[in-house]
Design a protein around this motif. Sequence first.
Motif, PDB file in Angstrom:
ATOM      1  N   CYS A 153       0.444  -0.793   0.137  1.00 38.10           N
ATOM      2  CA  CYS A 153       0.194  -0.009   0.544  1.00 38.10           C
ATOM      3  C   CYS A 153       0.682   1.236   0.340  1.00 38.10           C
ATOM      4  CB  CYS A 153      -1.096  -0.117   1.352  1.00 38.10           C
ATOM      5  SG  CYS A 153      -2.413   0.581   1.267  1.00 38.10           S
ATOM      6  N   VAL A 154       0.952   2.391  -0.949  1.00 42.03           N
ATOM      7  CA  VAL A 154       1.620   3.023  -0.791  1.00 42.03           C
ATOM      8  C   VAL A 154       0.388   4.199   0.096  1.00 42.03           C
ATOM      9  CG1 VAL A 154       3.215   5.040  -2.941  1.00 42.03           C
ATOM     10  CG2 VAL A 154       2.691   2.229  -2.984  1.00 42.03           C
ATOM     11  N   VAL A 155       0.980   4.976   0.527  1.00 38.94           N
ATOM     12  CA  VAL A 155       0.225   5.700   1.310  1.00 38.94           C
ATOM     13  C   VAL A 155       1.520   7.232   1.554  1.00 38.94           C
ATOM     14  CG1 VAL A 155      -1.039   4.070   2.819  1.00 38.94           C
ATOM     15  CG2 VAL A 155       1.617   5.637   3.799  1.00 38.94           C
ATOM     16  N   ASP A 156       0.586   8.101   2.234  1.00 36.64           N
ATOM     17  CA  ASP A 156       1.264  10.206   2.262  1.00 36.64           C
ATOM     18  C   ASP A 156       1.170  10.313   3.423  1.00 36.64           C
ATOM     19  OD1 ASP A 156      -1.290  11.230   2.592  1.00 36.64           O
ATOM     20  OD2 ASP A 156      -1.730  11.143  -0.067  1.00 36.64           O
ATOM     21  N   PRO A 157       1.575  11.319   3.985  1.00 37.53           N
ATOM     22  CA  PRO A 157       1.861  11.795   5.506  1.00 37.53           C
ATOM     23  C   PRO A 157       0.516  12.106   5.951  1.00 37.53           C
ATOM     24  CG  PRO A 157       3.706  12.621   3.757  1.00 37.53           C
ATOM     25  CD  PRO A 157       2.501  12.668   3.218  1.00 37.53           C
ATOM     26  N   ASN A 158      -0.574  12.622   5.387  1.00 39.65           N
ATOM     27  CA  ASN A 158      -1.807  12.377   5.348  1.00 39.65           C
ATOM     28  C   ASN A 158      -2.881  10.885   6.277  1.00 39.65           C
ATOM     29  OD1 ASN A 158      -2.339  15.466   4.982  1.00 39.65           O
ATOM     30  ND2 ASN A 158      -3.289  14.826   2.952  1.00 39.65           N
ATOM     31  N   LEU A 159      -1.934  10.418   6.297  1.00 38.19           N
ATOM     32  CA  LEU A 159      -2.926   8.885   6.436  1.00 38.19           C
ATOM     33  C   LEU A 159      -2.909   8.395   7.987  1.00 38.19           C
ATOM     34  CD1 LEU A 159      -3.271   5.765   6.344  1.00 38.19           C
ATOM     35  CD2 LEU A 159      -0.563   5.802   6.981  1.00 38.19           C
ATOM     36  N   VAL A 165       5.214   7.672   0.740  1.00 35.68           N
ATOM     37  CA  VAL A 165       5.546   8.953  -0.119  1.00 35.68           C
ATOM     38  C   VAL A 165       5.698  10.362   0.058  1.00 35.68           C
ATOM     39  CG1 VAL A 165       6.102   7.907  -2.526  1.00 35.68           C
ATOM     40  CG2 VAL A 165       3.699   9.318  -1.074  1.00 35.68           C
ATOM     41  N   CYS A 166       6.537  11.388   0.663  1.00 30.77           N
ATOM     42  CA  CYS A 166       6.567  12.252   1.274  1.00 30.77           C
ATOM     43  C   CYS A 166       6.926  13.446   0.402  1.00 30.77           C
ATOM     44  CB  CYS A 166       7.615  12.374   2.523  1.00 30.77           C
ATOM     45  SG  CYS A 166       7.884  10.779   3.418  1.00 30.77           S
ATOM     46  N   GLN A 167       7.060  13.463  -0.625  1.00 32.35           N
ATOM     47  CA  GLN A 167       6.916  14.643  -1.680  1.00 32.35           C
ATOM     48  C   GLN A 167       6.038  14.957  -1.530  1.00 32.35           C
ATOM     49  OE1 GLN A 167      10.811  14.409  -2.750  1.00 32.35           O
ATOM     50  NE2 GLN A 167      10.663  16.147  -2.922  1.00 32.35           N
ATOM     51  N   ARG A 168       5.907  16.420  -1.999  1.00 32.48           N
ATOM     52  CA  ARG A 168       3.907  16.669  -2.020  1.00 32.48           C
ATOM     53  C   ARG A 168       4.354  16.550  -4.010  1.00 32.48           C
ATOM     54  NH1 ARG A 168       0.478  19.209   1.244  1.00 32.48           N
ATOM     55  NH2 ARG A 168       1.108  19.058   3.064  1.00 32.48           N
ATOM     56  N   ASP A 169       3.309  16.701  -4.785  1.00 35.36           N
ATOM     57  CA  ASP A 169       3.656  16.842  -6.123  1.00 35.36           C
ATOM     58  C   ASP A 169       3.437  18.127  -7.286  1.00 35.36           C
ATOM     59  OD1 ASP A 169       0.819  17.598  -6.307  1.00 35.36           O
ATOM     60  OD2 ASP A 169      -0.055  15.125  -6.445  1.00 35.36           O
ATOM     61  N   GLU A 170       3.334  18.424  -8.123  1.00 35.10           N
ATOM     62  CA  GLU A 170       3.343  19.607  -8.677  1.00 35.10           C
ATOM     63  C   GLU A 170       2.265  20.491  -8.265  1.00 35.10           C
ATOM     64  OE1 GLU A 170       3.024  16.620 -11.309  1.00 35.10           O
ATOM     65  OE2 GLU A 170       4.403  16.903 -10.038  1.00 35.10           O
ATOM     66  N   LEU A 190      -0.750  13.023  -4.508  1.00 37.26           N
ATOM     67  CA  LEU A 190      -1.425  11.827  -5.084  1.00 37.26           C
ATOM     68  C   LEU A 190      -0.564  11.680  -6.706  1.00 37.26           C
ATOM     69  CD1 LEU A 190      -3.342  10.151  -5.748  1.00 37.26           C
ATOM     70  CD2 LEU A 190      -4.820  11.785  -7.583  1.00 37.26           C
ATOM     71  N   GLY A 191       0.011  12.465  -6.905  1.00 36.48           N
ATOM     72  CA  GLY A 191       1.450  11.997  -8.297  1.00 36.48           C
ATOM     73  C   GLY A 191       2.458  11.558  -7.599  1.00 36.48           C
ATOM     74  N   THR A 192       2.577  11.788  -6.874  1.00 34.22           N
ATOM     75  CA  THR A 192       4.235  10.763  -6.344  1.00 34.22           C
ATOM     76  C   THR A 192       3.631   9.830  -6.349  1.00 34.22           C
ATOM     77  OG1 THR A 192       4.586  13.156  -4.695  1.00 34.22           O
ATOM     78  CG2 THR A 192       5.938  11.751  -5.240  1.00 34.22           C
ATOM     79  N   ARG A 193       2.622   9.712  -5.362  1.00 36.94           N
ATOM     80  CA  ARG A 193       2.465   7.988  -5.134  1.00 36.94           C
ATOM     81  C   ARG A 193       2.286   7.428  -5.986  1.00 36.94           C
ATOM     82  NH1 ARG A 193      -3.156   7.783  -2.722  1.00 36.94           N
ATOM     83  NH2 ARG A 193      -3.295  10.073  -1.766  1.00 36.94           N
ATOM     84  N   ILE A 194       1.279   7.664  -7.164  1.00 41.82           N
ATOM     85  CA  ILE A 194       1.102   6.690  -8.611  1.00 41.82           C
ATOM     86  C   ILE A 194       2.753   6.630  -9.356  1.00 41.82           C
ATOM     87  CG2 ILE A 194      -0.146   7.381 -10.425  1.00 41.82           C
ATOM     88  CD1 ILE A 194      -1.893   6.569  -8.519  1.00 41.82           C
ATOM     89  N   ARG A 195       4.079   7.637  -9.072  1.00 44.97           N
ATOM     90  CA  ARG A 195       4.589   7.355  -9.420  1.00 44.97           C
ATOM     91  C   ARG A 195       5.661   6.907  -9.060  1.00 44.97           C
ATOM     92  NH1 ARG A 195       5.050  13.040 -10.894  1.00 44.97           N
ATOM     93  NH2 ARG A 195       5.166  13.990  -8.993  1.00 44.97           N
ATOM     94  N   ARG A 196       4.866   6.157  -7.576  1.00 46.82           N
ATOM     95  CA  ARG A 196       5.825   4.923  -6.706  1.00 46.82           C
ATOM     96  C   ARG A 196       5.164   3.713  -7.079  1.00 46.82           C
ATOM     97  NH1 ARG A 196       9.227   2.592  -5.717  1.00 46.82           N
ATOM     98  NH2 ARG A 196       9.730   0.858  -4.100  1.00 46.82           N
TER      99      ARG A 196
END
Length: 334
Positions: free
Chosen positions: A91-97, A115-120, A125-131
């Motif tokens: 499961c790919v998650v972000d810091p809002n979890l 993932v910790c980097q924000r997308d553009e 979401l963009g960073t999560r999808i790339r991962r």
Amino acid sequence: MIHDSILHCIGPTPLVRLARLFPCPDHPVIAKLELLNPGGSIKDRPARLIVERALRSGAVSAGSHLVESSSGNFGIALAVAARVHGLRFTCVVDPNLAPANHLILERLGAHVEMVCQRDERGGYLGTRIRRVQELLETVPDAVWINQYANPGNWRAHYYLTAREILAELDGPVDFLVLGISTSGTILGLARRLRTVFPRLRVIAVDAAGSVIFGGEPGPRRIPGIGASAVPELFSPEEIDDVVVVSDREAAGGCRALLAAEGIFAGGSSGAVVAAIGKLIPRLPRAGRILTLLPDRGERYLDLVYDDDWVASLPEATPAVEPTERPLILAGTAQ
Ligand code: PMP
């Protein structure tokens, strides 16, 4: 009745009148308590349907490794389905979890990638999808569930959630008011309920900072509602109106729901409560409002139920109503 697995315990969930919170005879509000699902949220339904259909079609088999990007609930629901069917899951998650969701995912045996980097656009979401795409290239037998594009997402609500609603309702629904993120819930329910209630008006509740309806991207702190890219599934012409709610308003909605009804619900439930409060004085006609309360409050003790967290939110997140399709707010709905 003895069920075959925890997946067979998903739904039916009850309908409840929110008459203490909204004592408005012209606009009774009914809520479907999706928070009572065994995985804790509405996302149990699409997770089960998607995994079981994929197993039947052969798209997923015993050796498959499921991969998904999720803000929490869908990940937990998939982790449960993966356990029951003996599948691996990342499961790919972000810091809002929510911190509790992180632990729950791990205890359910999911491999959690943060993932910790924000997308553009300012979200994750963009960073999560790339991962996810990297994982698909490197993990053997990886299968991407892709809730943002998978038709099983809206079909779960078309076939299951809507069927329960129609079986239990004692009359028509006039306004459907639902939080939106992937748009699976709102599209599935709108598609089915409109066939029965042609006058139904469908109102999305989006988070300030979400781009689904063309708003300016911005930071959002409540998981589950809003998106930083327009979901592939989304079909804007099926939505009559949108109400935008700030994180602070959503937290206020959660607390009002708890105080008036004793219902301990998550952030997006607070968002729909806040949205209904804004909508009722502006609706062009009397009618029943149906909403869903998607998940439980326990996992938000460190978020919307924490006074310091609420105090840390920006003072006045602009909650501007988009002007694209203000059908109801402009009073043109029939
Ligand atoms: N509320 C919560 C708590 C959720 O987890 C979700 C799903 N992300 C939603 C609302 C929105 O549902 P959907 O993705 O079907 O638009």
